[in-house]
Design an enzyme around this catalytic site. Structure first.
Site, PDB file in Angstrom:
ATOM      1  N   HIS A   1      39.623  -3.243 -12.064  1.00  0.00           N
ATOM      2  CA  HIS A   1      39.371  -3.222 -11.145  1.00  0.00           C
ATOM      3  C   HIS A   1      39.449  -2.001  -9.980  1.00  0.00           C
ATOM      4  O   HIS A   1      38.936  -2.201  -9.185  1.00  0.00           O
ATOM      5  CB  HIS A   1      38.893  -5.131  -9.784  1.00  0.00           C
ATOM      6  CG  HIS A   1      38.724  -5.061  -8.930  1.00  0.00           C
ATOM      7  ND1 HIS A   1      37.969  -4.532  -8.335  1.00  0.00           N
ATOM      8  CD2 HIS A   1      39.052  -4.591  -7.453  1.00  0.00           C
ATOM      9  CE1 HIS A   1      37.448  -5.316  -7.318  1.00  0.00           C
ATOM     10  NE2 HIS A   1      38.825  -4.826  -6.786  1.00  0.00           N
TER      11      HIS A   1
ATOM     12  N   ASP B   1      21.129  25.210  -1.785  1.00  0.00           N
ATOM     13  CA  ASP B   1      21.804  24.420  -2.398  1.00  0.00           C
ATOM     14  C   ASP B   1      23.404  24.554  -2.648  1.00  0.00           C
ATOM     15  O   ASP B   1      23.641  24.956  -2.003  1.00  0.00           O
ATOM     16  CB  ASP B   1      20.917  24.593  -4.100  1.00  0.00           C
ATOM     17  CG  ASP B   1      21.333  23.597  -5.017  1.00  0.00           C
ATOM     18  OD1 ASP B   1      22.781  23.087  -5.406  1.00  0.00           O
ATOM     19  OD2 ASP B   1      19.856  23.440  -5.831  1.00  0.00           O
TER      20      ASP B   1
ATOM     21  N   TRP C   1      46.707  -0.369 -10.624  1.00  0.00           N
ATOM     22  CA  TRP C   1      46.270   0.894 -10.014  1.00  0.00           C
ATOM     23  C   TRP C   1      46.869   1.954 -10.224  1.00  0.00           C
ATOM     24  O   TRP C   1      46.426   3.078 -10.254  1.00  0.00           O
ATOM     25  CB  TRP C   1      45.826   0.795  -9.323  1.00  0.00           C
ATOM     26  CG  TRP C   1      45.698   0.527  -8.025  1.00  0.00           C
ATOM     27  CD1 TRP C   1      45.703  -0.098  -7.106  1.00  0.00           C
ATOM     28  CD2 TRP C   1      45.268   2.291  -7.325  1.00  0.00           C
ATOM     29  NE1 TRP C   1      46.072   0.533  -6.061  1.00  0.00           N
ATOM     30  CE2 TRP C   1      45.524   1.736  -5.802  1.00  0.00           C
ATOM     31  CE3 TRP C   1      44.743   3.178  -8.082  1.00  0.00           C
ATOM     32  CZ2 TRP C   1      45.788   2.937  -5.537  1.00  0.00           C
ATOM     33  CZ3 TRP C   1      44.666   4.430  -7.128  1.00  0.00           C
ATOM     34  CH2 TRP C   1      45.364   4.074  -5.348  1.00  0.00           C
TER      35      TRP C   1
ATOM     36  N   SER D   1      36.951  15.957 -12.466  1.00  0.00           N
ATOM     37  CA  SER D   1      35.918  16.406 -11.667  1.00  0.00           C
ATOM     38  C   SER D   1      36.122  16.686 -10.187  1.00  0.00           C
ATOM     39  O   SER D   1      35.094  16.786  -9.587  1.00  0.00           O
ATOM     40  CB  SER D   1      35.253  14.921 -12.150  1.00  0.00           C
ATOM     41  OG  SER D   1      34.177  14.953 -11.699  1.00  0.00           O
ATOM     42  N   SER D   2      36.627  16.097  -9.811  1.00  0.00           N
ATOM     43  CA  SER D   2      36.970  15.712  -8.080  1.00  0.00           C
ATOM     44  C   SER D   2      37.483  17.059  -7.620  1.00  0.00           C
ATOM     45  O   SER D   2      37.131  17.634  -7.067  1.00  0.00           O
ATOM     46  CB  SER D   2      38.384  14.770  -7.569  1.00  0.00           C
ATOM     47  OG  SER D   2      37.537  13.460  -7.908  1.00  0.00           O
TER      48      SER D   2
ATOM     49  N   HIS E   1      49.071   8.825  -0.999  1.00  0.00           N
ATOM     50  CA  HIS E   1      48.395   8.646   0.803  1.00  0.00           C
ATOM     51  C   HIS E   1      47.467   9.381   0.852  1.00  0.00           C
ATOM     52  O   HIS E   1      46.625   9.007   1.915  1.00  0.00           O
ATOM     53  CB  HIS E   1      49.625   8.252   1.650  1.00  0.00           C
ATOM     54  CG  HIS E   1      49.099   7.896   2.304  1.00  0.00           C
ATOM     55  ND1 HIS E   1      49.275   6.280   2.690  1.00  0.00           N
ATOM     56  CD2 HIS E   1      48.438   8.619   3.964  1.00  0.00           C
ATOM     57  CE1 HIS E   1      49.021   5.771   4.014  1.00  0.00           C
ATOM     58  NE2 HIS E   1      48.392   6.771   4.412  1.00  0.00           N
TER      59      HIS E   1
ATOM     60  N   GLU F   1      45.309  10.077  -0.677  1.00  0.00           N
ATOM     61  CA  GLU F   1      43.728  10.109  -1.228  1.00  0.00           C
ATOM     62  C   GLU F   1      42.952   8.133  -0.658  1.00  0.00           C
ATOM     63  O   GLU F   1      41.613   8.439  -0.186  1.00  0.00           O
ATOM     64  CB  GLU F   1      44.340   9.093  -2.259  1.00  0.00           C
ATOM     65  CG  GLU F   1      43.283   7.269  -3.209  1.00  0.00           C
ATOM     66  CD  GLU F   1      41.854   8.671  -3.460  1.00  0.00           C
ATOM     67  OE1 GLU F   1      42.244   9.910  -4.295  1.00  0.00           O
ATOM     68  OE2 GLU F   1      40.550   8.251  -4.640  1.00  0.00           O
TER      69      GLU F   1
ATOM     70  N   TYR G   1      43.146   9.122   2.568  1.00  0.00           N
ATOM     71  CA  TYR G   1      41.978   9.256   3.734  1.00  0.00           C
ATOM     72  C   TYR G   1      41.231   9.900   3.355  1.00  0.00           C
ATOM     73  O   TYR G   1      39.614  10.511   3.664  1.00  0.00           O
ATOM     74  CB  TYR G   1      42.939  10.675   4.815  1.00  0.00           C
ATOM     75  CG  TYR G   1      43.997  10.365   5.562  1.00  0.00           C
ATOM     76  CD1 TYR G   1      43.092   9.056   7.034  1.00  0.00           C
ATOM     77  CD2 TYR G   1      45.069   9.566   4.660  1.00  0.00           C
ATOM     78  CE1 TYR G   1      43.977   8.211   7.539  1.00  0.00           C
ATOM     79  CE2 TYR G   1      45.436   8.262   5.585  1.00  0.00           C
ATOM     80  CZ  TYR G   1      45.691   7.727   7.028  1.00  0.00           C
ATOM     81  OH  TYR G   1      46.110   7.266   8.354  1.00  0.00           O
TER      82      TYR G   1
ATOM     83  N   SER H   1      30.346   9.833  12.333  1.00  0.00           N
ATOM     84  CA  SER H   1      29.869  10.185  13.170  1.00  0.00           C
ATOM     85  C   SER H   1      28.467  10.908  12.944  1.00  0.00           C
ATOM     86  O   SER H   1      27.956  11.778  14.328  1.00  0.00           O
ATOM     87  CB  SER H   1      31.367  11.291  13.211  1.00  0.00           C
ATOM     88  OG  SER H   1      32.588  10.838  12.929  1.00  0.00           O
TER      89      SER H   1
ATOM     90  N   HIS I   1      55.635   5.330   2.628  1.00  0.00           N
ATOM     91  CA  HIS I   1      56.138   3.996   3.518  1.00  0.00           C
ATOM     92  C   HIS I   1      55.135   2.559   2.580  1.00  0.00           C
ATOM     93  O   HIS I   1      55.246   1.832   3.028  1.00  0.00           O
ATOM     94  CB  HIS I   1      54.798   3.834   4.867  1.00  0.00           C
ATOM     95  CG  HIS I   1      53.148   4.381   4.266  1.00  0.00           C
ATOM     96  ND1 HIS I   1      52.918   5.244   5.657  1.00  0.00           N
ATOM     97  CD2 HIS I   1      52.591   4.014   3.337  1.00  0.00           C
ATOM     98  CE1 HIS I   1      51.317   4.709   5.114  1.00  0.00           C
ATOM     99  NE2 HIS I   1      51.203   4.766   3.856  1.00  0.00           N
ATOM    100  N   HIS I   2      54.948   3.589   1.358  1.00  0.00           N
ATOM    101  CA  HIS I   2      54.540   2.212   0.527  1.00  0.00           C
ATOM    102  C   HIS I   2      56.052   1.853  -0.633  1.00  0.00           C
ATOM    103  O   HIS I   2      55.029   1.682  -1.468  1.00  0.00           O
ATOM    104  CB  HIS I   2      53.805   2.656  -0.815  1.00  0.00           C
ATOM    105  CG  HIS I   2      52.500   3.913  -0.424  1.00  0.00           C
ATOM    106  ND1 HIS I   2      50.955   2.738  -0.118  1.00  0.00           N
ATOM    107  CD2 HIS I   2      51.469   5.042   0.994  1.00  0.00           C
ATOM    108  CE1 HIS I   2      50.313   3.733   0.318  1.00  0.00           C
ATOM    109  NE2 HIS I   2      50.235   4.524   0.998  1.00  0.00           N
TER     110      HIS I   2
ATOM    111  N   THR J   1      44.058   8.776  14.793  1.00  0.00           N
ATOM    112  CA  THR J   1      43.269   7.803  14.246  1.00  0.00           C
ATOM    113  C   THR J   1      42.485   6.466  15.098  1.00  0.00           C
ATOM    114  O   THR J   1      41.223   7.003  15.062  1.00  0.00           O
ATOM    115  CB  THR J   1      43.658   6.688  13.049  1.00  0.00           C
ATOM    116  OG1 THR J   1      44.103   7.673  11.958  1.00  0.00           O
ATOM    117  CG2 THR J   1      42.695   5.924  12.516  1.00  0.00           C
TER     118      THR J   1
ATOM    119  N   LYS K   1      39.551   9.092  17.341  1.00  0.00           N
ATOM    120  CA  LYS K   1      38.814   8.826  16.908  1.00  0.00           C
ATOM    121  C   LYS K   1      37.791   7.737  16.967  1.00  0.00           C
ATOM    122  O   LYS K   1      36.647   7.894  17.810  1.00  0.00           O
ATOM    123  CB  LYS K   1      38.736   9.047  15.023  1.00  0.00           C
ATOM    124  CG  LYS K   1      39.340  10.184  14.437  1.00  0.00           C
ATOM    125  CD  LYS K   1      39.311  10.271  13.260  1.00  0.00           C
ATOM    126  CE  LYS K   1      37.275  11.054  12.487  1.00  0.00           C
ATOM    127  NZ  LYS K   1      38.007  11.968  12.588  1.00  0.00           N
TER     128      LYS K   1
ATOM    129  N   ARG L   1      51.450 -10.739  -4.338  1.00  0.00           N
ATOM    130  CA  ARG L   1      49.681 -10.242  -4.819  1.00  0.00           C
ATOM    131  C   ARG L   1      49.710 -10.222  -7.264  1.00  0.00           C
ATOM    132  O   ARG L   1      51.122 -10.340  -7.236  1.00  0.00           O
ATOM    133  CB  ARG L   1      49.481  -8.866  -4.562  1.00  0.00           C
ATOM    134  CG  ARG L   1      50.806  -7.282  -5.381  1.00  0.00           C
ATOM    135  CD  ARG L   1      50.354  -6.452  -4.335  1.00  0.00           C
ATOM    136  NE  ARG L   1      48.835  -5.372  -4.875  1.00  0.00           N
ATOM    137  CZ  ARG L   1      48.737  -4.601  -4.851  1.00  0.00           C
ATOM    138  NH1 ARG L   1      49.501  -3.376  -3.331  1.00  0.00           N
ATOM    139  NH2 ARG L   1      47.761  -3.876  -4.824  1.00  0.00           N
TER     140      ARG L   1
END
Lengths: 533, 379
Positions: A84, A113, A149, A176-177, A260, A262, A264, A275, A309-310, A335, A338, A457
């Site tokens: 998931h 293009d 994950w 791909s990315s 991390h 990722e 963002y 925006s 921090h993870h 943040t 914004k 979890r």
């Protein structure tokens, strides 16, 4: 007025069509190098993956509806939570924004293009193979990996061949990315129309430019981490095994150095969509455009120095904990800027609330809530208490779903008239918004309580005091799933509709696709560069 | 009309949910931290509340503006859009003020972080080892030194599978509780034998990942007596949800009594590795060991689990083959699988018993294994 440019562009288009139209049938999609076709494929791909990942979530919530083991054995449950996560992050949320980028960036900067059209085709067509590998892993002996994950070592070493398929899928997704990002960076830097200076670009283009740099920097790190896992599994290396001089925690450092940024990578393009939407429906220019650009850049740079921090509970030295706590708190400042800018854009505007604006307001409110729980989690002692509990699950779903997914919905409703040439059904759109909003909060708001009360979890069964919240959460998940069928219906209905949309259905929208291009947009656009004054 | 319909629908939904929660169980609904039983847990609670209140005030303020704009600046009430789009003063203010608020939060937090890390001068040191899927405890230093036991889930399988009603401490009960004295500084050294686990007692505010091959430490000082329960909080494979942690905090006197009794019991239970056992005795003893440990992967039927790379033991030629094969496997484990080295966890007698059991159950038929043979294979 735009009409002059529009006529010119249109005449030229007819000319272009006569000579090199696309192939017909399936070959059109396989061979296409057209940014709009590729954008469409990204969007449908991501919807398919969103549905598969969503079904897995429903399976998870079904098992968690009551304490005890009912539908899934614990191993299958772990496989579902793992897949998931991977499918939603890499298969649904990332591709949906690449779909937006493909459709919108050339049109918003006045380019015909993307810079590398064939590369663009290739970066899309890697995805279905990666997705197939991920799904196939369920049918391997031992099933899909049940490691989460995040794929922490050394649990990954115990998994069956499904783990290897997942690793190869991550390689393909990363390739791909990276290819897509190189394309986006080149397009934005080299193909802007005369007069479209960097600081005049729509903010959506800016956020994608910054996101693309993040992708190029972060994805190879993930590829490295999973490759080390692969060699630990099969070739006798011991990167993550203390018995051979390695360290399991090293994996976490590498993973989160990717992980991390990722966060963002997922959030910034959504910020870009919001925006565009908020000023359009406030009929007022975006407040603090320059500070938005600087804040986005600041977030991107700081996102590379907050990864640990993870990992507050792995047992870092106290100086490490303090450094990562301070850095994490600092990221709240840009943040916050914004959020303040978006609210200031609405302030004293002339607001209407069509579906895109509803999703944008929903985003603003709930993404901020997710940001605030992130601030709670930045506080080391509090995080240690909540680490790996449902509080964290609630927190990142507010960021990923109420943040990224709501922004994607806002973007789809915003640009759907432009893409299809037809208006969507506004009443149904509003139903979709309210149902999604209510069911989303039903699923995830109560999970804050579960986490505070101490529910870990990734467990298939739980002590009895967690039952009530889990029941509410599961009911919300079933409703949320059904509400997305309504979304599919709305999109198909819009494509098949005969009600033409005007060139600029949104009064306050002002970027090039609205002002310079007809609706529906022709297959080829801006064959002659517009000049922006 | 529409609004009233929506409200009545919501009311119906919430009534339904309330009915549902009332019927759910007799348990109170847990929605906040457990009552702190240590100063550290109390400080964590306090920090959390401080941050929550600050957040709440900012949240209400910011979204007060948003909702006011949504209400008062609508086009449908004829509001005309103003065209301002920057204001340097405001932008500097809303960058600097949040930064100052963050510094205000960071200051008291830093003090707690430093205190949390201070594991010096403990009264009692216990080593905790995470295994798939149980916890091992060794009392290393202080009163009770030398006590050593393994702690596994005590909730019967029938409750988990819904064949029996679930007990009060469903999934939060173990066969061997960790016992510590009240008011004493307890240092916990945490490690793991296979994959990463995490040891957590919420009421004591103590959590630490258990990392194979590395030692990490935390500490707690319980303020009051009682039984405190937690669960493994790092995904560690199939039975991750089924390896709880229970700490019983008792008075100093009770602790001394417990430590004395526990030591005696451990000494009494220690088997003489040179004793010759009867096959029937070995099988009976082995069945218990199997049900406590091996069953998680190899299954009660001995059919194993392909998902866990756990081979079937029934009809397995290796199992009924030469005795040293299975002995070495149980002693040293198989690399890169959940089959771990059991030489630390199990005595010679237990290993001999469980192998004899596996060699003579599910249709298997082979010679028995005596503890002395296991002892001889230990290196």
């Amino acid at each position: 007025m735009s009409a002059v440019v529009h006529d010119h562009g249109h005449a030229h288009d007819d000319h272009g069509h006569g000579h090199h139209g696309p192939y017909g049938g399936i070959m059109r999609w396989i061979t296409t190098t057209n940014h709009k076709d590729i954008g469409t494929m990204y969007l449908w791909f991501s919807f398919v993956m969103f549905s598969i990942g969503g079904l897995m979530a429903v399976g998870i919530r079904l098992e968690l509806f009551s304490p005890g083991l009912q539908f899934l054995d614990p191993d299958r449950f772990n496989q579902l939570t793992t897949m998931h996560g991977l499918i939603m992050v890499f298969g649904a949320i990332m591709p949906v924004f690449v779909g937006f980028a493909n459709w919108q960036i050339p049109m918003m900067i006045g380019a015909p293009d993307m810079a590398f059209a064939r590369l663009n085709n290739w970066s899309f067509w890697l995805l279905p193979f990666a997705a197939t590998l991920l799904v196939l892993s369920f049918f391997m002996p031992g099933g899909a990996p049940g490691v989460g994950w995040t794929m922490y070592a050394p649990l990954t070493v115990q998994m069956g061949i499904g783990m290897d398929l997942t690793i190869f899928a991550v390689h393909l997704l990363g390739m791909s990315s990276i290819l897509g990002s190189i394309n986006i960076i080149t397009t934005i830097l080299n193909m802007r129309a005369p007069g479209m200076t960097l600081m005049r670009m729509p903010l959506f283009v800016w956020t994608w430019l910054i996101t693309a740099y993040l992708l190029v920097a972060a994805m190879p790190v993930l590829a490295g981490a999973v490759t080390m896992t692969l060699t630990d599994r099969h070739f006798g290396t011991t990167f993550f095994n203390a018995a051979g001089g390695g360290d399991p925690v090293l994996y976490q450092h590498i993973f989160w150095f990717f992980g991390h940024p990722e966060v963002y990578i997922i959030a910034l393009p959504g910020f870009g969509v919001i925006s565009q939407v908020i000023p359009a429906f406030s009929r007022k220019p975006l407040f603090g455009y320059a500070s938005m650009v600087y804040a986005t850049s600041a977030i991107a740079i700081i996102s590379f120095i907050v990864w640990a921090h993870h990992m507050y509970t792995v047992g870092m030295p106290v100086t490490g904990q303090l450094f990562f706590m301070y850095a994490t708190m600092i990221i709240a400042v840009p943040t916050g800027v914004k959020v303040f800018n978006w609210v200031a854009t609405m302030w004293k505007g002339s607001l209407t609330f069509e579906t895109p604006m509803l999703f944008a307001c929903g985003f603003l409110f709930m993404f901020t809530l997710g940001g605030f729980t992130g601030l709670v989690l930045s506080v080391v002692p509090v995080d240690i208490q909540m680490h790996d509990t449902y509080y964290v699950v609630a927190h990142f779903h507010y960021v990923m779903v109420a943040g990224a997914l709501f922004a994607a919905f806002a973007g789809v409703y915003f640009w759907l008239p432009k893409w299809t040439g037809h208006m969507y059904n506004e009443t149904l759109g509003k139903w979709h918004f309210w149902l999604t909003l209510i069911f989303f909060n039903m699923i995830f708001f109560v999970q804050h309580f579960l986490g505070l009360a101490g529910m870990p979890r990734r467990i298939p069964d739980y002590p009895l005091m967690f039952e009530t919240w889990n029941k509410i959460s599961s009911l919300g998940a079933f409703g949320m799933g059904l509400a997305q069928l309504l979304f599919l219906y709305i999109v198909i209905q819009t494509i098949r509709s005969r009600v033409p949309a005007p060139q600029k259905p949104w009064e306050g929208a002002d970027s090039l696709e609205w002002t310079h291009l007809p609706t529906p947009v022709p297959y080829h656009t801006f064959e002659v560069q517009p000049v922006i004054k | 009309m529409k609004v009233s319909k929506l409200i009545s629908a919501l009311a119906a939904l919430s009534t339904g949910l309330l009915a549902l929660s009332a019927s759910g169980s007799a348990h109170a609904i847990a929605w906040y931290f457990q009552t702190p039983a240590s100063k550290m847990a109390a400080e964590i609670d306090w920090l959390h509340q401080v941050v929550m209140w600050i957040i709440l005030v900012i949240f209400v303020g910011v979204f007060g503006f948003m909702f006011y704009a949504c209400w008062a600046h609508r086009r449908s009430v004829g509001h005309k859009a103003e065209q301002f789009h920057e204001n340097t003063t405001v932008e500097i203010l809303w960058t600097v003020i949040p930064a100052l608020i963050l510094i205000m939060i960071a200051w008291p937090v830093t003090k707690v972080v430093i205190a949390q890390k201070d594991t010096s001068a403990p009264d009692l040191t216990i080593k905790v080892t995470g295994y798939q899927w149980k916890w091992g405890y060794d009392y290393l230093k202080g009163e009770g030194e030398g006590i050593s036991f393994v702690s596994t889930l005590a909730t019967p399988r029938e409750q988990i599978e819904g064949k029996e009603p679930k007990g009060e401490h469903y999934l939060l009960e173990v066969d061997n509780e960790v016992v510590v004295p009240v008011g004493k500084k307890v240092r916990i050294i945490v490690t793991a034998a296979d994959v990463i686990h995490a040891w957590w007692i919420p009421a004591l505010g103590a959590k630490q990942d258990a990392i194979p091959g590395f030692l990490r430490d935390i500490w707690f000082r319980a303020e009051n007596t009682g039984t405190f329960r937690g669960q493994c909080v790092e995904l560690c494979g199939k039975e991750h949800g089924f390896m709880p942690i229970v700490v019983r905090v008792v008075s100093s006197d009770d602790y001394s009594k417990w430590a004395g009794e526990k030591k005696k019991a451990l000494a009494a239970a220690a088997d003489d590795p040179n004793k010759q056992w009867d096959v029937k005795e070995l099988i009976a003893r082995g069945e218990k060991v199997y049900a406590g440990i091996c069953v998680a992967c190899h299954q009660a039927t001995g059919q194993g689990s392909p998902a866990l790379k756990a081979p079937a033991l029934a009809g397995n030629k290796f199992v009924v083959g030469a005795e040293q094969g299975p002995i070495d496997t149980v002693l040293n484990g198989r690399p890169n699988t959940a089959m771990q080295a059991f030489k630390q966890q199990l005595s010679d007698t237990e290993i001999a018993a469980v192998i004899t059991y596996a060699r003579n159950t599910w249709g298997n038929k082979a010679s028995d294994v005596q503890p002395a043979e296991v002892k001889a294979r230990r290196k």
